[in-house]
Scaffold this motif. Structure first.
Motif, PDB file in Angstrom:
ATOM      1  N   GLU A   1       0.793  -1.222   0.000  1.00 33.61           N
ATOM      2  CA  GLU A   1       0.000   0.000   0.000  1.00 33.61           C
ATOM      3  C   GLU A   1       0.827   1.276   0.000  1.00 33.61           C
ATOM      4  OE1 GLU A   1      -0.861  -2.747   1.848  1.00 33.61           O
ATOM      5  OE2 GLU A   1      -2.383  -3.144   0.350  1.00 33.61           O
ATOM      6  N   VAL A   2       2.024   1.232   0.558  1.00 41.27           N
ATOM      7  CA  VAL A   2       2.860   2.430   0.632  1.00 41.27           C
ATOM      8  C   VAL A   2       3.615   2.580  -0.687  1.00 41.27           C
ATOM      9  CG1 VAL A   2       4.760   3.591   1.805  1.00 41.27           C
ATOM     10  CG2 VAL A   2       3.083   2.288   3.133  1.00 41.27           C
ATOM     11  N   LYS A   3       3.269   3.612  -1.417  1.00 42.51           N
ATOM     12  CA  LYS A   3       3.890   3.851  -2.723  1.00 42.51           C
ATOM     13  C   LYS A   3       5.125   4.732  -2.610  1.00 42.51           C
ATOM     14  CE  LYS A   3       0.683   1.391  -4.455  1.00 42.51           C
ATOM     15  NZ  LYS A   3       0.962  -0.034  -4.588  1.00 42.51           N
ATOM     16  N   GLN A   4       5.180   5.533  -1.543  1.00 40.52           N
ATOM     17  CA  GLN A   4       6.314   6.426  -1.330  1.00 40.52           C
ATOM     18  C   GLN A   4       6.418   6.736   0.158  1.00 40.52           C
ATOM     19  OE1 GLN A   4       5.873  10.099  -3.456  1.00 40.52           O
ATOM     20  NE2 GLN A   4       7.832  10.913  -2.790  1.00 40.52           N
ATOM     21  N   ALA A   5       7.644   6.808   0.670  1.00 44.88           N
ATOM     22  CA  ALA A   5       7.875   7.175   2.071  1.00 44.88           C
ATOM     23  C   ALA A   5       9.073   8.114   2.135  1.00 44.88           C
ATOM     24  CB  ALA A   5       8.127   5.933   2.919  1.00 44.88           C
ATOM     25  N   GLU A   6       8.936   9.148   2.954  1.00 46.10           N
ATOM     26  CA  GLU A   6      10.005  10.136   3.091  1.00 46.10           C
ATOM     27  C   GLU A   6      10.123  10.534   4.564  1.00 46.10           C
ATOM     28  OE1 GLU A   6      10.929  14.720   1.627  1.00 46.10           O
ATOM     29  OE2 GLU A   6       8.997  13.805   1.157  1.00 46.10           O
ATOM     30  N   VAL A   7      11.285  10.301   5.154  1.00 45.80           N
ATOM     31  CA  VAL A   7      11.512  10.693   6.545  1.00 45.80           C
ATOM     32  C   VAL A   7      11.718  12.208   6.571  1.00 45.80           C
ATOM     33  CG1 VAL A   7      13.019  10.468   8.555  1.00 45.80           C
ATOM     34  CG2 VAL A   7      12.505   8.449   7.139  1.00 45.80           C
ATOM     35  N   LEU A   8      10.872  12.899   7.333  1.00 49.83           N
ATOM     36  CA  LEU A   8      10.932  14.360   7.429  1.00 49.83           C
ATOM     37  C   LEU A   8      11.707  14.825   8.658  1.00 49.83           C
ATOM     38  CD1 LEU A   8       7.209  15.146   6.517  1.00 49.83           C
ATOM     39  CD2 LEU A   8       9.205  15.141   4.983  1.00 49.83           C
ATOM     40  N   GLU A   9      11.626  14.062   9.757  1.00 50.52           N
ATOM     41  CA  GLU A   9      12.319  14.413  10.994  1.00 50.52           C
ATOM     42  C   GLU A   9      12.807  13.147  11.676  1.00 50.52           C
ATOM     43  OE1 GLU A   9       9.762  16.720  13.580  1.00 50.52           O
ATOM     44  OE2 GLU A   9       9.257  18.130  11.977  1.00 50.52           O
ATOM     45  N   ARG A  10      13.889  13.290  12.451  1.00 46.56           N
ATOM     46  CA  ARG A  10      14.445  12.164  13.227  1.00 46.56           C
ATOM     47  C   ARG A  10      14.577  12.579  14.681  1.00 46.56           C
ATOM     48  NH1 ARG A  10      16.056   8.044  10.084  1.00 46.56           N
ATOM     49  NH2 ARG A  10      16.345   8.479   7.877  1.00 46.56           N
ATOM     50  N   ASP A  11      14.509  11.585  15.575  1.00 50.72           N
ATOM     51  CA  ASP A  11      14.692  11.876  17.000  1.00 50.72           C
ATOM     52  C   ASP A  11      16.184  11.931  17.329  1.00 50.72           C
ATOM     53  OD1 ASP A  11      15.584   9.220  17.265  1.00 50.72           O
ATOM     54  OD2 ASP A  11      13.761   8.527  18.268  1.00 50.72           O
ATOM     55  N   GLU A  12      16.493  12.148  18.605  1.00 45.59           N
ATOM     56  CA  GLU A  12      17.894  12.302  19.017  1.00 45.59           C
ATOM     57  C   GLU A  12      18.717  11.032  18.811  1.00 45.59           C
ATOM     58  OE1 GLU A  12      15.193  11.099  22.241  1.00 45.59           O
ATOM     59  OE2 GLU A  12      15.210  12.873  20.995  1.00 45.59           O
ATOM     60  N   GLU A  13      18.057   9.887  18.637  1.00 46.41           N
ATOM     61  CA  GLU A  13      18.769   8.634  18.384  1.00 46.41           C
ATOM     62  C   GLU A  13      18.840   8.287  16.894  1.00 46.41           C
ATOM     63  OE1 GLU A  13      17.774   5.390  21.038  1.00 46.41           O
ATOM     64  OE2 GLU A  13      17.045   6.835  22.513  1.00 46.41           O
ATOM     65  N   GLY A  14      18.356   9.210  16.052  1.00 50.30           N
ATOM     66  CA  GLY A  14      18.433   9.010  14.608  1.00 50.30           C
ATOM     67  C   GLY A  14      17.282   8.223  14.007  1.00 50.30           C
ATOM     68  N   ARG A  15      16.303   7.865  14.831  1.00 48.27           N
ATOM     69  CA  ARG A  15      15.136   7.126  14.323  1.00 48.27           C
ATOM     70  C   ARG A  15      14.111   8.103  13.764  1.00 48.27           C
ATOM     71  NH1 ARG A  15      14.445   4.236  20.030  1.00 48.27           N
ATOM     72  NH2 ARG A  15      14.245   6.461  20.415  1.00 48.27           N
ATOM     73  N   ALA A  16      13.349   7.642  12.776  1.00 49.43           N
ATOM     74  CA  ALA A  16      12.323   8.495  12.174  1.00 49.43           C
ATOM     75  C   ALA A  16      11.306   8.908  13.234  1.00 49.43           C
ATOM     76  CB  ALA A  16      11.626   7.751  11.051  1.00 49.43           C
TER      77      ALA A  16
ATOM     78  N   VAL B   1       2.771   8.113   1.003  1.00 46.39           N
ATOM     79  CA  VAL B   1       1.733   8.113  -0.021  1.00 46.39           C
ATOM     80  C   VAL B   1       1.163   6.703  -0.017  1.00 46.39           C
ATOM     81  CG1 VAL B   1       1.210   8.391  -2.462  1.00 46.39           C
ATOM     82  CG2 VAL B   1       2.910   9.880  -1.371  1.00 46.39           C
ATOM     83  N   LEU B   2      -0.126   6.604   0.304  1.00 42.04           N
ATOM     84  CA  LEU B   2      -0.791   5.328   0.517  1.00 42.04           C
ATOM     85  C   LEU B   2      -1.848   5.086  -0.550  1.00 42.04           C
ATOM     86  CD1 LEU B   2      -1.248   3.040   2.783  1.00 42.04           C
ATOM     87  CD2 LEU B   2      -3.143   4.496   3.509  1.00 42.04           C
ATOM     88  N   ASP B   3      -1.891   3.853  -1.063  1.00 42.67           N
ATOM     89  CA  ASP B   3      -2.964   3.428  -1.960  1.00 42.67           C
ATOM     90  C   ASP B   3      -3.415   2.051  -1.495  1.00 42.67           C
ATOM     91  OD1 ASP B   3      -4.696   2.610  -3.913  1.00 42.67           O
ATOM     92  OD2 ASP B   3      -3.399   3.133  -5.591  1.00 42.67           O
TER      93      ASP B   3
END
Length: 149
Positions: free
Chosen positions: A34-49, A55-57
């Motif tokens: 279902e996920v056609k596109q994924a983009e990490v916009l921000e990360r926490d202090e440990e580098g995780r999303a 974009v979901l279909d």
């Protein structure tokens, strides 16, 4: 009131190996139907999303939305809806439990979806079930094939 749907699957890999695939958002379109596109916009202090645009279909549910992620424990990731064109709620989690001495992992996926447009509860639950089942099947295939990473 929104109801949640959940399902579980056992994967022949350690929880750390499974979580590495779950946390690799850049490759989601390769294994989630279902996920056609994924983009990490921000990360926490440990580098995780911590904020991800997806974009979901999923048939009845098509959307471009942003989710907030949290990682409360080593084997748990949770998300909640930040903004969306079509959705009122999209909350979920992956919980991983070691099985068979840690060589396998029981993965439980829980999801709650609510849309802004009127939709029968039965159709929403069916869409949730399709999203969960495809994601779990895709995750299992991805991890067990050794193509992760």
């Amino acid at each position: 009131m929104a109801e949640h749907t959940s399902s579980s699957i056992t994967i022949e890999a350690t929880p750390a190996e499974v979580m590495a695939v779950i946390a690799d958002f850049d490759r989601y379109s390769e294994w989630t139907g279902e996920v056609k596109q994924a983009e990490v916009l921000e990360r926490d202090e440990e580098g995780r999303a911590s904020k991800v645009r997806l974009v979901l279909d999923a048939g009845a549910i098509k959307d471009d939305h942003t989710l907030n992620y949290s990682w409360p424990r080593a084997n748990v990731v949770q998300w909640s809806l930040d903004k969306s064109q079509m959705l009122r709620q999209l909350d979920g989690s992956y919980s991983l439990e070691p099985a068979e001495g840690g060589k396998h992992t029981k993965v439980t996926y829980q999801l709650t979806v609510d849309v802004k447009i009127p939709m029968l509860g039965m159709i929403k639950r069916k869409a949730e079930k399709v999203i969960i089942d495809r994601a779990l099947d895709g995750l299992k295939k991805r991890v067990e094939s050794g193509t992760a990473s």
